[in-house]
Design a protein around this motif. Structure first.
Motif, PDB file in Angstrom:
ATOM      1  N   PRO A 171       0.826  -1.215   0.000  1.00 53.04           N
ATOM      2  CA  PRO A 171       0.000   0.000   0.000  1.00 53.04           C
ATOM      3  C   PRO A 171       0.858   1.262   0.000  1.00 53.04           C
ATOM      4  N   GLY A 172       0.290   2.326  -0.546  1.00 57.58           N
ATOM      5  CA  GLY A 172       1.016   3.590  -0.575  1.00 57.58           C
ATOM      6  C   GLY A 172       0.268   4.612  -1.408  1.00 57.58           C
ATOM      7  N   ARG A 173       0.956   5.693  -1.760  1.00 53.27           N
ATOM      8  CA  ARG A 173       0.322   6.753  -2.540  1.00 53.27           C
ATOM      9  C   ARG A 173      -0.225   6.259  -3.871  1.00 53.27           C
ATOM     10  N   ALA A 174       0.425   5.231  -4.431  1.00 54.47           N
ATOM     11  CA  ALA A 174      -0.018   4.711  -5.730  1.00 54.47           C
ATOM     12  C   ALA A 174      -1.386   4.038  -5.660  1.00 54.47           C
ATOM     13  N   GLN A 200       1.638  15.962   0.243  1.00 55.09           N
ATOM     14  CA  GLN A 200       0.805  15.767   1.434  1.00 55.09           C
ATOM     15  C   GLN A 200       1.309  14.593   2.257  1.00 55.09           C
ATOM     16  N   SER A 201       1.312  14.761   3.575  1.00 52.43           N
ATOM     17  CA  SER A 201       1.688  13.666   4.469  1.00 52.43           C
ATOM     18  C   SER A 201       0.724  12.505   4.264  1.00 52.43           C
ATOM     19  N   PHE A 202       1.279  11.269   4.239  1.00 48.55           N
ATOM     20  CA  PHE A 202       0.477  10.105   3.875  1.00 48.55           C
ATOM     21  C   PHE A 202       0.039   9.329   5.105  1.00 48.55           C
ATOM     22  N   ASP A 203      -1.266   9.189   5.279  1.00 49.96           N
ATOM     23  CA  ASP A 203      -1.867   8.340   6.302  1.00 49.96           C
ATOM     24  C   ASP A 203      -2.801   7.380   5.572  1.00 49.96           C
ATOM     25  N   LEU A 204      -2.478   6.071   5.574  1.00 49.71           N
ATOM     26  CA  LEU A 204      -3.194   5.119   4.735  1.00 49.71           C
ATOM     27  C   LEU A 204      -4.685   5.091   5.043  1.00 49.71           C
ATOM     28  N   ALA A 205      -5.050   4.922   6.316  1.00 47.81           N
ATOM     29  CA  ALA A 205      -6.460   4.791   6.665  1.00 47.81           C
ATOM     30  C   ALA A 205      -7.240   6.048   6.290  1.00 47.81           C
ATOM     31  N   GLN A 206      -6.674   7.211   6.573  1.00 52.01           N
ATOM     32  CA  GLN A 206      -7.390   8.450   6.253  1.00 52.01           C
ATOM     33  C   GLN A 206      -7.490   8.667   4.749  1.00 52.01           C
TER      34      GLN A 206
END
Length: 211
Positions: free
Chosen positions: A48-51, A60-66
């Motif tokens: 999982p990630g930005r892709a 933007q700071s990455f928060d997977l669930a949000q």
């Protein structure tokens, strides 16, 4: 009933794929519709990630669930995630077919869980996916004794509870085949027949048997 079979094994000649084919045969006999996700063969990306999102801002700071929740509300998941979520939306029951590797899910299946069963879609207060029925059909490298078999069963039950119990899915059952590589042709056939009969009973809880 619509059944989705998710298989996580790199070899189509494996016992896991033999179980997949037997499950498809049983499902057809009880009148169930079928769809498949063969994760290795599809080249499903497990990380999982930005892709995972078509328009996630690079700065933007990455928060997977949000990020998952926001994209569930406004759209824009990556196409591979969209395809898997559409299969789940159409399914009443799911079979996860996989080998137990290092006491857990294969990495590609763990990635499918993390990417596809996303926050806001499969779990969370405002989730949109109705709870499903799930079966875990699993092979192991073998067992030393009955205590070892019980440990494998308990480990698998905990794995199912941690994910699918948490999401409120109904866990119809677990089916383990130990050491299929060590079975001769007659033993393999017996193991497949035993799985087919158990699967027939599981599926008959959701759909009447065909005449």
């Amino acid at each position: 009933m619509q059944l989705l079979i998710v298989t996580a094994h790199p070899e189509t000649q494996s016992f896991n794929f033999a179980m997949r084919e037997r499950a498809a045969t049983v499902a057809a006999r009880v009148g169930a519709g079928l769809s498949f996700s063969d994760l290795y063969q599809q080249g499903f990306a497990p990380t999982p990630g930005r892709a995972d999102f078509q328009d996630f801002p690079a700065t933007q700071s990455f928060d997977l669930a949000q990020a998952q929740k926001a994209h569930q509300q406004h759209g824009g998941f990556a196409l591979d995630i969209q395809a898997e979520q559409e299969k789940l939306e159409q399914a009443d029951a799911v079979i996860l077919q996989f080998p137990l590797w290092w006491g857990g899910y294969p990495a590609v299946l763990k990635g499918w869980i993390e990417r596809v069963l996303s926050y806001g879609f499969a779990y969370g207060r405002d989730k949109t996916l109705p709870a499903k029925k799930v079966l875990l059909a699993v092979t192991t490298g073998g067992i030393a004794d009955e205590q070892d078999a019980q440990r494998s069963q308990a480990r698998l039950q905990a794995m199912a509870d941690d994910v699918f119990g948490y999401m409120g899915w109904r866990i119809l059952g677990l089916h383990l085949v130990h050491g299929p590589a060590d079975l001769d042709a007659e033993q393999r056939a017996e193991a497949l027949n035993s799985y087919a009969e158990r699967l027939r009973l599981w599926l008959s809880e959701a759909v009447p048997l065909a005449a």
